[in-house]
Scaffold this motif. Sequence first.
Motif: not given
Length: 846
Positions: A50-55, A91-96
């Motif tokens: 969860i923290l990584n997704m926030v980052k 891009a954010l979705v791909i990253s998460i």
Amino acid sequence: MADWYGLAAVDVVNLFRSNYTRGLTDEEVIQNRNLYGSNKVVSTKNKKLILNMVKEIINPWFVFLIFCSVIFLYLGKFNYFFITLTLNIIALVISILPHYRNYKIIKNIEKINLSKVNVLRSGKLININSEDLVVGDIVIFSKGSTIPGDIRIIECSDLKVNEVSVTGDESIIEKFSSKIYTEVLEMSEMGNMLFKSSIVQSGEGQGIVVAVGDRTEFGKIMTSTLNYDKNRNFLINKVKSGMNYISIFSFVIWVILMFFMNSNGKTLNESLYKTSFLLFSGAPINILILLYSIFRVIKTYFKSKHIELKFLSIIENLSRVNVIVTDKEEALTKSKMFVRKFYDNEAIINFDSKFIINANIKRILEIGFLCNDCTSNKNLNKTLNAAEKAIVEFVETGDVDLEIAKRVFEIPYNGNKRIKTTINKMKKRYRANVKGSVDVILKNCTHYMVDGVERELTKEAINNIKMADMKMSNECLYVMAFAYRNFTYRPSDDENIESNLVFVGLIGFESILKENTLKAVEKCYVNSIRPVVFTEDGKLGAIASGKRMNIVRDSSEVLSGVEMDNMSTEEIINNVEKVKVYSRASEENKKSVIKNLKDLGYNVLNSGSKLTELPALNEGDLFISYGENSNKIVKKLSDIDFEKNDMGIITNMIINSRKLIISLKNLVNYIFIWNFNFIVLLLLFYINDLDLKFNISEILWVLFFNVIINGIAIFLNYKKVITQYDFNLEEEVWDISLFSVAINGVIPAVIILASSAFSSINIHVFVFWAIIFEQIIYGLFDKFEKNISFFILIFLNLVFQLVIALSNLGTYMFGIDKLSMYDMRIIGIVVVVQAAVIFMKKIFTE
């Protein structure tokens, strides 16, 4: 775990101050929860995910692109706003996505706590959530129940359980309540215990909870697995780091230009509009979109080959692998065996045209046929399953007349004990039919059969049996021993049935190497990949098969599980680089080997299919699950899922991944250069008070369409990439430096600025086409390979762009005038200068 099986049920109930008839009181429930913990398999990894997704949301590239969207919204450029925002969200979705997928896997596994369970509380039978269970609770279970914790059975009736999720054995286990007097037992032998996540197949019973949550056997496996953290995203992290640096640079330039324009009398709106494209081009999200698209293509290709890749970063991890840890069976040999030789306690008999079935051979086949589960797919042990199929085929094709008897119950195959037993009703008696490892069965025998007659087992007979085992093993045969014991009564489940046996003989099975095995092993050594093989063969058989596969040269490169168990940790570490084949090693042995290899700096790939293998599997850098019977949790947690384990396919995947990763590096480098180039270009032109009136469609054409097409062409060169013998991802591949990107990005911008003075048309039209053709020429000459796919795609893009530039299509698509032949010649000079710079760079850097 504590030996609850060795205590009477009443003693366990008293130990936890519980009660058969009333269970625990509400106060005792609270006390026991505080004392022994809650019934949750807790994962600290979910918080990190969860923290990584926030980052990901606070990355500079994302923040600055959102800021750019807000500028467009403020300026009333709503179409620009929606385009920018949409691309940013994609891009954010791909990253998460990778973080979210891991989060979902863990949440699905944790759902096991959502089941209901019947317990006695304060004298009442109530139905509670599994996660509310505590140690000392009296649990009532019946057919279909999922066991909510580790339980000592108090009483039961016709109770049969599937506990594959804990023991790895898919056999249906018959359970009982009586105390077991043996001091040390494997989990699969604890007949009076039930384990968390097991499923009741039939019968009913009552038991007391002795462990909950992370302290259960299932919890221990899952906690170590779920909380095991691996740095698997070097590629993506490197890309995002580069994106952040360029974004920060573009923001700094944006601030400078805003100050510069305002000081020169430009209005705020005019300054914001002109500089907003700096922020847009400074967030090279085209990299993430292109990488994800390439991964989807690769994933689809592998899926057609019945191989599932989970993440793009797995390709990177594959490229790092320099040790493959795998089982010989299935990965290197075919999943089929053939009966080749018998030993009937008198001589070794070949199966040939002169073969005759005598009394001993008939009994061997009878035991092998009755103690057999090949048709039920209950054996997860590949070697045992293949051997059982070979016996059944031998009996059926040879039309052997055997005494068929009903199975009463069985003692499943145990991976550490390596024997399997069934109890069958034979007319007027019962018989234990036993098969498995020669040395284990011999220890449990008091007699042996010769020509149908039982005799007392002598040292001479034992030596003869061992010599026959040795001779067949040296011929690369897998040797299995057969024995039996007669009973005049129906033996009970908790008797020591596998003792006082009569030794009948041996069968030597031949396993056939796969057609690609020798080539795969050769490829491993050529590409500096070390094969480490685990096998069910005895040590002599392991030495012979290791030589046959060209993996080992002598016996010093083979180690048995028994030898490992008697070695110190230091001795195992000293041998781990030398040993290439492990014989009959336990999962704990395998885990130790993998851990020691990693400590020595190796990158390890291993494979498995059982939940009990997870601790060993997770010691590696990545792991493969395989087979139709692969455990569902193992499949979900694996990096790659194979339909069938195959050393040749694995080796080719590693070699190809090295080529792919180098090509991806070239692609990323190319995109970084041209995003940086666009920022520098805008900076140079605006400082020189030269007006560039780009619109969003032109920016997208330059930074998305043209760059991506050229990037794909560069990526297609992967087939021509030659990976060196001593491949190192960090040192040899990720040599992208900001200085290199800056130099290669600045030079084309300076060339365009200098040449724009000779343009006869609108300056921004000239710059637009100059960038387009510079990008194509750079891709062609800087990354040129004798690769027809690369050349065709670059050439087609060049022709396509020329048609647009020299026709009215440019007006239709971008609202700009077509290029005159004069300006086309100026651009021709630009690309020639660009090509010359590339050749000069190659001369001085090679």
